[in-house]
Design an enzyme around this catalytic site. Structure first.
Site, mmCIF file in Angstrom:
data_model
loop_
_atom_site.group_PDB
_atom_site.id
_atom_site.type_symbol
_atom_site.label_atom_id
_atom_site.label_comp_id
_atom_site.label_asym_id
_atom_site.label_seq_id
_atom_site.Cartn_x
_atom_site.Cartn_y
_atom_site.Cartn_z
ATOM 1 N N ASP A 440 49.325 39.491 42.562
ATOM 2 C CA ASP A 440 48.021 39.696 43.168
ATOM 3 C C ASP A 440 47.044 38.824 42.390
ATOM 4 O OD1 ASP A 440 45.981 40.814 44.713
ATOM 5 O OD2 ASP A 440 45.608 42.379 43.244
ATOM 6 N N ASP A 802 47.660 45.292 40.754
ATOM 7 C CA ASP A 802 46.868 46.324 40.095
ATOM 8 C C ASP A 802 47.143 47.709 40.666
ATOM 9 O OD1 ASP A 802 45.655 46.184 42.537
ATOM 10 O OD2 ASP A 802 43.797 45.287 41.816
ATOM 11 N N ASP A 806 48.486 47.095 46.632
ATOM 12 C CA ASP A 806 49.810 46.491 46.526
ATOM 13 C C ASP A 806 50.932 47.519 46.522
ATOM 14 O OD1 ASP A 806 48.436 43.983 46.008
ATOM 15 O OD2 ASP A 806 48.053 44.786 44.021
#
Length: 1170
Positions: A440, A802, A806
């Site tokens: 990410d 994080d 996700d």
């Protein structure tokens, strides 16, 4: 017949990740009795087989029948593993309740017309049938003819149903019925008994994790009775839960009145307060989860999360309807994922099973060999059977299965010291095979906190001068300032402003202050309390004294925007403010208010790596607050006026560049999957050198079909990116971008383009993925889908994020790493408390070390079994075997200690540019075991034959009585005669012999040799000498063996059952063992572990990787027309939406099944996954 077959089978959790096939069976007493008798006759062997193969037990004891009549069900997973489970069908009787329950079939038992309970209870018997599968209860639905889950409210309920059916609470009678049917609201983990030591520690930790959940005191509303306090384990779906203030939620609940702020760190890994709003009282009949475009989760309070602030509506306390209880909840799902982890399709474990089968077959050969030898010598059958069984079990050491996990245990402890926690230890070995890592961007590669750079306001459809925050001047008052001050989800908690870092930084830029103000919401008919924003001492002069935030539509990653309705003091109108992704916000604005140079201006900033947020505004033409409260989001977020851009700096974390460089040098591919802007992502990728300097970037833009125009995909080569303000990114037309010797290019595309390619150009997807580096504006569902597509190309995928947006991708990846302050979240198998990507190489290093350790221990134990097999077989030739203490020393003092200490080597600090072997059945490993087996066999057979040729040799086993009588007179300095006097009687299973005295030290040295050469150090583990315990163990084993060989102490010889031999023979044994060690070490290190040699052999014989991504890379490297640049391709003729690059692909090479993916089936599948 067909109906019978259909009634025999059904699907459980259809379409869900844990989908199961369920088959009905009826137990037959005669079959059961026969199985019981057979189990007794086979001394429990049949029961053991039934334990490992539950389907065999069902097929042996039962006959197929319809599910409605079944007393036993057989469940099978619908994934590629096809695992079976057996469950008994239980019956629950409502007559046990001390309540008047109607037996009238026309009268429902519960008020909820959607509830499966009404369709599951048989009347007038008041009985229902159920099964318990992985802690979840399912009841038989007589109308649908299938098992359905209970312990939750049905998704088919509309918003109206939830408010009006459950808004006043459940009656006492309905509560009791639901408690019996749904079971307690408890997440109970039983502590395993002491004999299950391997899982005891985990079960204790899980028990402690969930114990408090079952003991929370809560307040509910009972219909016609008012408030009632009870223990949380008595809650049932449909209860009205009162939220008094701070509370750890004991169930999943949907908010129906008032709002609250919760900490969902346990779920997402982010300890950022999240605002929850009440479910609207709309009168449509749509299911409540899909009543609007918004994410339904903004109304849901999840079990295990912490309520940190409540905001009553003015109509009473904050209320929520219990949605799910027990293991159906979010916390229950976490615990179930630990108790029942998803099986891993790792070739290592499949190979290990095949290897053990081979060793077992070798044992069977030994079994018949022993039978033949002992029966030939007419040894009593009982003794013969015993000896044969000893040789049968010699080849498969009992600790062999543990060999694959011992390295994992040590790796997990080392990871814990580095603050990396793991809830799925089996995945550590898989980390050793990772060759692609997805990252990410925000909060992972870049700093979580953003710095304000400036604002670009608009006026008259034109961008105005930039206001720089670095100047120190206050942001001038205007609609843009009002939007920045009010359009956020910040809260005031204990005098401190808390919330999303981006919102916090934006709000601080206005220099305004926040106050909590409890408005008399009842007077306005609003279901919220309001936040008041006032100018601070450093704020610019404003005609407005305060802004009151009245209603909030929270940010959703799938919607990429948020909005609020606010009122400015002294203004009789209401104002809507929106902020979000620039492209998204612009699409909701009136076109005449969006500057014409908007795309160019946006690119100017994103290309420099800035994070850009757009803001918009409109005035609502209504004066009553009560009208505002019932506005739909779709109506509010329309016809807005574009206000301008907020520019924020998104700096790279200092650890990002070195880690990406380390991964690149280790030939581990890195990919960025972000929700941010494409140009920003490209810039961050270049700055972090995820895209190395000199590499080309090709943007891929795909568009849906429009009218007669089919779906299209456009390729544009980015060849120049000027970073100065006002300079444009330029493109040039070139046909081929081949660099000298190699094509070095990277594809970059957005989530929208990915979706179109998935639906209309599926055959193109693998070609993009093998060189795709940047995937921007990706929704959470698209991230999961992308990870899965990478896995289909045979990549071992790691995902680092994080934990917020996700979660799906973290779970889908082979190794998902959540950067979180929480020790473990539902988000991923691994959680790092250090919030940077340094954890990724740590995890890969430990995974490689654990994998190599597992292979080393496995090879050693295999060789140990073969060494013992050869030695014992040779002794069996003359009805002998090793002594108890001889076995004991090899088993415990050497082998057991080797298993416990070989894996203590730490991971090598530098990542090698290649991965360790991922399968046991590889040529190197098989050759290693085969050649070492040959060396062992040669040395032992030679020693066995040569000892018989010595002048002092005597067949002690035939003259044992005479020898024992004369043994006290034996001396190593006296030459022994061959001829012994006495009766030549055969003594089966005798230990005392020159053969065993010779073979034992040789086999012991063989074991030490195998342990040393299989304990591989560099490049995946630190050298063997750094493992002090293991080195000391091997040295001690060699020293002790030499001491036993050369000592002439009578006690040692008597205890070890040795015959003293002349010194020269003992030296010969030592020399033979040393020569074998040198040969084995040279072959293992210089030939079998010589990577360059094996690469040369593969090249000479034309062996290539069978991995799909390797095959595609090879194809594309040979294709002179790839990659396409500065052109547009269209879906083929619009017939099947299937793209073919005719330059190198023939129709025969394309699997026919793939054509279907372009049609409606693939579209449905895509949206299901999203």
């Amino acid at each position: 017949m067909e109906n019978g077959k259909k009634d025999h089978r059904a699907l459980l959790n259809e379409g869900e990740e844990n989908e199961l096939e369920v088959f009905g069976y009826h137990t037959q007493n005669l079959r059961r009795a026969l199985c019981l008798v057979t189990a007794v006759l086979t001394v429990g062997a049949l029961q053991l087989a039934f334990y490992w193969r539950p389907e065999w037990r069902v097929w042996a004891n039962c006959i197929p029948c319809s599910l409605q009549d079944a007393d036993t069900v057989l469940l099978r997973t619908t994934d590629k593993f096809g695992r079976y489970m057996r469950k008994k069908v239980l019956c629950l009787y409502l007559s046990t309740l001390k309540l008047p329950i109607s037996k009238n079939p026309a009268k429902p038992l519960v008020a909820d017309r959607h509830s499966v309970i009404n369709q599951a209870v048989m009347k007038p018997e008041l009985k229902l049938r159920c099964i318990q599968v992985q802690k979840i209860r399912y009841v038989w639905d007589f109308f649908e003819k299938r098992f359905q889950k209970v312990g939750l409210l049905e998704d088919s309920n509309s918003c109206y149903d939830i408010h009006h059916t459950f808004g006043l609470g459940l009656t006492t009678e309905e509560q009791e019925v639901r408690r019996l049917v749904c079971g307690p609201n408890a997440i109970e983990v039983e502590i395993q008994p002491i004999w299950k030591l391997l899982v005891k520690q985990q079960s204790v930790k899980l028990h402690n994790l969930v114990e408090d959940h079952n003991k929370v005191q809560v307040t509910i509303i009972v219909k016609n009775k008012g408030l009632q306090e009870l223990e949380s384990r008595l809650l049932v779906p449909g209860d009205i839960l009162i939220l008094p203030g701070k509370l750890s939620l004991p169930c999943d609940a949907v908010l129906i009145d008032g709002s609250c702020v919760v900490n969902e760190g346990m779920l997402t890994g982010e300890s950022i307060p999240v605002t929850k709003t009440p479910l609207p009282q709309t009168e449509n009949t749509m299911p409540w989860k899909s009543h609007s475009l918004e994410d339904y989760r903004k109304h849901v309070l999840f079990c295990g999360t912490e309520v940190i602030q409540v905001k009553p509506s003015g109509q009473g306390p904050v209320r929520a309807v219990v949605l799910q209880t027990g293991y159906n909840t979010a916390k229950g799902d976490l615990v179930r994922s630990i108790l029942y982890p998803r099986p891993l399709n790792f070739k290592l474990y499949n190979d290990a099973f095949k290897f053990m089968v081979f060793l077992a077959c070798l044992g069977v050969v030994g079994f018949f060999y022993a039978l033949g030898i002992y029966m030939y010598h007419e040894v009593p059958p009982r003794f013969t059977a015993t000896m044969a069984l000893i040789l049968l079990t010699a080849t498969v050491p009992p600790v062999l299965p543990a060999a694959l996990t011992i390295g994992i245990v040590y790796a997990q402890k080392r990871l814990k010291k580095k603050k990396i926690f793991c809830i799925s230890p089996q995945r550590i070995n898989m980390c050793g095979q990772i060759n692609l890592v997805c990252f990410d961007k925000t909060g992972t590669l870049t700093e979580d906190g953003l710095d304000l750079w400036g604002t670009v306001p608009t006026a008259g459809s034109c961008f105005q001068a930039v206001h720089s925050f670095a100047s120190g001047k206050a942001l001038p008052w205007g609609p843009l300032c009002a939007a920045m001050a009010s359009c956020h989800s910040l809260i005031l908690l204990d005098g401190t402003i808390q919330g999303d870092p981006l919102d916090l930084k934006m709000f601080e830029g206005t220099a305004w202050n926040m106050e909590d103000c409890k408005v008399d919401s009842c007077r306005f008919g609003m279901s919220d309390s309001s936040t008041v924003i006032k100018p601070g001492p450093k704020a610019s002069q404003s005609p407005v004294d305060a802004i009151t935030i009245l209603l909030q539509f929270p940010f959703s990653s799938s919607l990429q925007r948020m909005s609020v309705i606010a009122r400015l003091s002294g203004d009789c109108h209401f104002h809507v403010y929106m902020k979000g992704a620039p492209e998204m916000v612009a699409s909701f604005c009136r076109s005449e208010t969006v500057p014409k140079n908007f795309p160019q201006e946006l690119r100017n900033y994103t290309v420099q790596g800035f994070r850009v947020i757009a803001l918009a505004h409109k005035t609502l033409k209504m004066e009553k607050l009560s009208d505002v409260g019932h506005l739909a989001r779709e109506k509010v977020e329309s016809e807005l006026t574009f206000l301008g851009l907020l520019i924020m700096e998104n700096r790279l974390k200092k650890e990002t560049k070195p880690v990406l460089k380390e991964l690149r040098e280790a030939h581990i591919r890195t990919v960025m999957i972000t929700g941010d802007n494409l140009q920003t992502a490209i810039t961050v990728a270049k700055n972090s050198e995820m895209i190395p300097p000199g590499s080309q970037v090709i943007t891929v833009e795909a568009n849906e079909p429009e009218g007669l125009l089919p779906a299209s995909v456009t390729w544009q080569l980015v060849v120049n990116q000027e970073l100065g303000p006002g300079k444009k990114e330029t493109f040039i037309n070139i046909g081929n971008i081949s660099a000298p010797g190699e094509k070095c290019y990277h594809f970059a595309l957005s989530g929208k383009s990915y979706q179109v390619i998935f639906q209309h150009f599926y055959s193109l997807l693998p070609k993009i993925l093998v060189n795709g580096t940047i995937f921007a504006r990706m929704s959470p569902g698209q991230k999961s889908s992308l990870v899965e597509e990478f896995q289909k190309l045979n990549y071992y995928v790691g995902m680092c994020g994080d934990g917020a947006n996700d979660c799906g991708a973290l779970k889908m990846a082979h190794a998902g790493i959540s950067l979180s302050e929480q020790e473990a979240s539902v988000a991923s198998p691994f959680t790092s408390k250090t919030a940077n990507i340094e954890c990724v190489p740590h995890l890969i290093r430990e995974g490689r070390a654990a994998l190599v350790s597992s292979f080393g221990v496995f090879k050693y134990l295999t060789m140990y079994g073969i060494i013992q097999f050869f030695g014992t077989s040779l002794l069996y030739w003359q009805l002998q075997l090793f002594g108890n203490y001889q076995y004991l020393m090899q088993d415990v003092a050497i082998t057991l200690m080797v298993c416990l200490t070989m894996s203590l080597n730490h991971a090598y600090p530098k990542l090698a540019p290649y991965r360790p072997a991922g399968q046991l059945l590889s040529p190197q490993l098989l050759l290693s075991v085969f050649l070492n087996s040959c060396f062992t066999c040669i040395v032992q057979v030679c020693a066995f034959l040569f000892v018989k040729q010595q002048p002092w040799y005597c067949e002690v086993y035939q003259y044992s009585e005479c020898f024992l009588f004369n043994q006290t007179h034996f001396s190593t300095n006296v030459s022994l005669e061959r001829n012994w006097t006495g009766n030549a009687t055969l003594v089966p299973a005798s230990v005392l012999s020159f053969e065993s005295t010779t073979l034992w030290p040789i086999s012991t040295f063989n074991c030490v040799t195998a342990a040393f050469i299989f304990s591989k150090g560099k490049p995946f583990r630190k050298p063997i000498y750094t493992n002090y315990v293991f080195s000391l163990l091997l040295t001690s084993a060699v020293g002790l063996t030499i001491f036993i060989m050369f000592s002439n102490l009578e006690d040692i010889n008597h205890g070890m059952e040795f015959i003293p031999t002349i010194t020269s023979w003992r030296v010969s044994i030592l020399v033979a063992a040393f020569i074998q060690f040198c040969v084995a070490f040279f072959v293992e290190d210089a030939i079998l572990q010589n990577r360059e040699l094996w690469l040369l052999i593969k090249k000479e014989f034309g062996f290539y990787s069978k991995s799909q991504y390797r095959i595609w890379q090879k194809k594309l490297a040979e294709d002179s027309t790839w990659p396409p640049t500065n052109r547009t391709d269209y879906a083929g003729d619009g017939k099947n939406g299937f793209y073919i690059n005719k330059a190198y692909e023939s129709p025969e090479q394309v699997p026919k099944g793939k054509h279907k993916l372009g049609g409606p089936i693939s579209e449905q599948h895509f949206w299901t996954r999203l």
